[in-house]
Motif scaffolding. Structure first.
Motif, PDB file in Angstrom:
ATOM      1  N   GLY A   1      82.153  78.981  60.476  1.00 32.78           N
ATOM      2  CA  GLY A   1      82.082  79.934  61.488  1.00 32.78           C
ATOM      3  C   GLY A   1      81.722  81.378  60.965  1.00 32.78           C
ATOM      4  N   ASN A   2      81.686  82.418  61.748  1.00 34.53           N
ATOM      5  CA  ASN A   2      81.362  83.587  61.207  1.00 34.53           C
ATOM      6  C   ASN A   2      82.486  84.327  60.683  1.00 34.53           C
ATOM      7  OD1 ASN A   2      78.774  83.472  62.198  1.00 34.53           O
ATOM      8  ND2 ASN A   2      78.912  84.601  63.970  1.00 34.53           N
ATOM      9  N   LYS A   3      82.398  85.003  59.556  1.00 33.90           N
ATOM     10  CA  LYS A   3      83.408  85.814  58.957  1.00 33.90           C
ATOM     11  C   LYS A   3      82.849  87.078  58.654  1.00 33.90           C
ATOM     12  CE  LYS A   3      86.187  82.638  56.328  1.00 33.90           C
ATOM     13  NZ  LYS A   3      86.887  82.408  55.172  1.00 33.90           N
ATOM     14  N   TYR A   4      83.786  88.130  58.586  1.00 31.99           N
ATOM     15  CA  TYR A   4      83.552  89.410  58.098  1.00 31.99           C
ATOM     16  C   TYR A   4      83.838  89.876  56.855  1.00 31.99           C
ATOM     17  CZ  TYR A   4      82.548  89.893  63.323  1.00 31.99           C
ATOM     18  OH  TYR A   4      82.140  89.538  64.476  1.00 31.99           O
ATOM     19  N   GLU A   5      82.886  90.540  56.289  1.00 32.00           N
ATOM     20  CA  GLU A   5      83.523  90.772  54.569  1.00 32.00           C
ATOM     21  C   GLU A   5      83.315  92.468  54.408  1.00 32.00           C
ATOM     22  OE1 GLU A   5      80.531  90.059  51.269  1.00 32.00           O
ATOM     23  OE2 GLU A   5      82.194  88.498  51.293  1.00 32.00           O
TER      24      GLU A   5
ATOM     25  N   SER B   1      87.386  89.145  52.830  1.00 27.29           N
ATOM     26  CA  SER B   1      86.690  88.560  54.033  1.00 27.29           C
ATOM     27  C   SER B   1      87.432  87.795  54.882  1.00 27.29           C
ATOM     28  CB  SER B   1      85.612  87.781  53.779  1.00 27.29           C
ATOM     29  OG  SER B   1      85.868  86.538  52.934  1.00 27.29           O
ATOM     30  N   THR B   2      87.406  88.018  56.215  1.00 31.62           N
ATOM     31  CA  THR B   2      88.517  87.042  57.111  1.00 31.62           C
ATOM     32  C   THR B   2      87.650  86.937  58.488  1.00 31.62           C
ATOM     33  OG1 THR B   2      89.409  89.400  58.006  1.00 31.62           O
ATOM     34  CG2 THR B   2      90.466  88.092  56.209  1.00 31.62           C
ATOM     35  N   MET B   3      88.095  86.567  59.294  1.00 30.86           N
ATOM     36  CA  MET B   3      87.720  86.131  60.596  1.00 30.86           C
ATOM     37  C   MET B   3      87.573  87.322  61.480  1.00 30.86           C
ATOM     38  SD  MET B   3      86.816  83.080  60.635  1.00 30.86           S
ATOM     39  CE  MET B   3      86.539  82.560  62.184  1.00 30.86           C
ATOM     40  N   ASN B   4      88.485  88.305  61.229  1.00 32.69           N
ATOM     41  CA  ASN B   4      88.461  89.554  62.273  1.00 32.69           C
ATOM     42  C   ASN B   4      88.334  90.702  61.304  1.00 32.69           C
ATOM     43  OD1 ASN B   4      89.206  91.679  63.895  1.00 32.69           O
ATOM     44  ND2 ASN B   4      91.342  91.088  64.232  1.00 32.69           N
TER      45      ASN B   4
ATOM     46  N   ILE C   1      80.382 104.849  55.764  1.00 27.45           N
ATOM     47  CA  ILE C   1      80.387 103.598  56.234  1.00 27.45           C
ATOM     48  C   ILE C   1      78.922 103.050  56.453  1.00 27.45           C
ATOM     49  CG2 ILE C   1      81.456 102.308  58.172  1.00 27.45           C
ATOM     50  CD1 ILE C   1      83.509 104.875  58.421  1.00 27.45           C
ATOM     51  N   THR C   2      78.834 101.926  55.870  1.00 28.60           N
ATOM     52  CA  THR C   2      77.426 101.367  56.223  1.00 28.60           C
ATOM     53  C   THR C   2      77.526  99.853  56.817  1.00 28.60           C
ATOM     54  OG1 THR C   2      77.119 100.881  53.884  1.00 28.60           O
ATOM     55  CG2 THR C   2      76.189 102.727  54.649  1.00 28.60           C
ATOM     56  N   GLY C   3      76.770  99.386  57.690  1.00 26.12           N
ATOM     57  CA  GLY C   3      76.627  98.023  57.785  1.00 26.12           C
ATOM     58  C   GLY C   3      75.584  97.416  57.078  1.00 26.12           C
ATOM     59  N   VAL C   4      76.027  96.174  56.503  1.00 22.85           N
ATOM     60  CA  VAL C   4      75.155  95.511  55.517  1.00 22.85           C
ATOM     61  C   VAL C   4      74.180  94.485  56.230  1.00 22.85           C
ATOM     62  CG1 VAL C   4      74.951  94.139  53.347  1.00 22.85           C
ATOM     63  CG2 VAL C   4      76.542  95.846  53.688  1.00 22.85           C
ATOM     64  N   GLY C   5      73.123  94.132  56.101  1.00 23.89           N
ATOM     65  CA  GLY C   5      72.444  93.224  56.739  1.00 23.89           C
ATOM     66  C   GLY C   5      72.338  93.416  58.344  1.00 23.89           C
ATOM     67  N   SER C   6      72.434  92.748  59.080  1.00 25.49           N
ATOM     68  CA  SER C   6      72.175  92.889  60.359  1.00 25.49           C
ATOM     69  C   SER C   6      73.141  93.433  61.393  1.00 25.49           C
ATOM     70  CB  SER C   6      71.869  91.523  61.367  1.00 25.49           C
ATOM     71  OG  SER C   6      72.700  90.506  61.141  1.00 25.49           O
ATOM     72  N   TYR C   7      74.397  93.788  60.503  1.00 27.56           N
ATOM     73  CA  TYR C   7      75.491  94.230  61.217  1.00 27.56           C
ATOM     74  C   TYR C   7      75.638  95.519  61.635  1.00 27.56           C
ATOM     75  CZ  TYR C   7      80.695  95.133  62.146  1.00 27.56           C
ATOM     76  OH  TYR C   7      81.796  95.264  62.768  1.00 27.56           O
ATOM     77  N   THR C   8      75.896  96.208  62.771  1.00 28.34           N
ATOM     78  CA  THR C   8      75.922  97.561  63.459  1.00 28.34           C
ATOM     79  C   THR C   8      77.496  97.911  63.223  1.00 28.34           C
ATOM     80  OG1 THR C   8      75.472  96.863  65.217  1.00 28.34           O
ATOM     81  CG2 THR C   8      73.416  97.385  63.985  1.00 28.34           C
ATOM     82  N   VAL C   9      77.573  99.008  62.857  1.00 32.63           N
ATOM     83  CA  VAL C   9      78.860  99.487  63.063  1.00 32.63           C
ATOM     84  C   VAL C   9      79.269 100.181  64.419  1.00 32.63           C
ATOM     85  CG1 VAL C   9      80.903 100.887  61.680  1.00 32.63           C
ATOM     86  CG2 VAL C   9      79.125  99.524  60.517  1.00 32.63           C
ATOM     87  N   ASP C  10      80.336  99.934  65.084  1.00 28.67           N
ATOM     88  CA  ASP C  10      80.321 100.477  66.386  1.00 28.67           C
ATOM     89  C   ASP C  10      81.388 101.724  66.300  1.00 28.67           C
ATOM     90  OD1 ASP C  10      82.561  98.909  65.954  1.00 28.67           O
ATOM     91  OD2 ASP C  10      82.858  98.549  67.960  1.00 28.67           O
ATOM     92  N   GLU C  11      81.574 102.592  67.083  1.00 26.57           N
ATOM     93  CA  GLU C  11      82.256 103.853  66.975  1.00 26.57           C
ATOM     94  C   GLU C  11      83.937 103.409  66.721  1.00 26.57           C
ATOM     95  OE1 GLU C  11      81.858 107.086  66.620  1.00 26.57           O
ATOM     96  OE2 GLU C  11      79.780 106.524  66.559  1.00 26.57           O
TER      97      GLU C  11
ATOM     98  N   ALA D   1      80.115  93.743  56.547  1.00 20.48           N
ATOM     99  CA  ALA D   1      78.928  92.885  56.696  1.00 20.48           C
ATOM    100  C   ALA D   1      79.613  91.677  57.591  1.00 20.48           C
ATOM    101  CB  ALA D   1      78.447  92.402  55.318  1.00 20.48           C
ATOM    102  N   GLU D   2      78.746  91.010  58.367  1.00 18.69           N
ATOM    103  CA  GLU D   2      78.891  89.759  58.946  1.00 18.69           C
ATOM    104  C   GLU D   2      78.277  88.595  58.064  1.00 18.69           C
ATOM    105  OE1 GLU D   2      78.642  87.633  63.442  1.00 18.69           O
ATOM    106  OE2 GLU D   2      77.798  89.614  62.929  1.00 18.69           O
TER     107      GLU D   2
END
Length: 124
Positions: free
Chosen positions: A56-60, A77-80, A7-17, A49-50
């Motif tokens: 608005g912001n979307k998550y991919e 990609s969706t809003m959630n 599991i990796t976060g792309v760009g500035s997105y950090t993945v929480d637990e 990724a965000e």
């Protein structure tokens, strides 16, 4: 459970637990849909990724599932982010069912076996 899930976060997105646990639960449960010969060598690469869009912001979410002789990919990609994971999991489930039907010779050919039984019953 698929043991090799990266599991990796792309760009500035950090993945929480909590998101990691949810991804492991959803993507890891896809192993039960795979044929037995593919279960040991399966591994998944999950990229979260965000994306900043004008509305608005979307998550991919993109998942690449590697099975013997094939790579299955799904992206949404969706809003959630949790909803995107659910959609990607459903896409990969259908792809795994098709893969299993193509690789395992006895899955999906029920009519053939029924015809054989009927013809054998007529001979006796």
């Amino acid at each position: 459970m698929i043991t090799n899930v990266e599991i990796t976060g792309v760009g500035s997105y950090t993945v929480d637990e909590s998101t990691k646990k949810y991804v492991l639960k959803k993507i890891g449960s896809l192993e039960r849909l795979a044929p037995r010969h593919a279960r040991k060598s399966m591994h998944a690469d999950v990229k979260l990724a965000e994306v900043n869009r004008d509305k608005g912001n979307k998550y991919e979410v993109e998942v690449i599932l590697t099975v013997p002789d094939r790579r299955l990919t799904a992206k949404d990609s969706t809003m959630n982010i949790l909803a995107a994971i659910d959609i990607v999991e459903a896409k990969l489930a259908s792809q795994l069912r098709k893969y299993k039907q193509e690789t395992v010779p006895h899955v999906g050919r029920r009519k053939l076996l029924d015809r054989f039984k009927r013809s054998y019953a007529r001979e006796q």
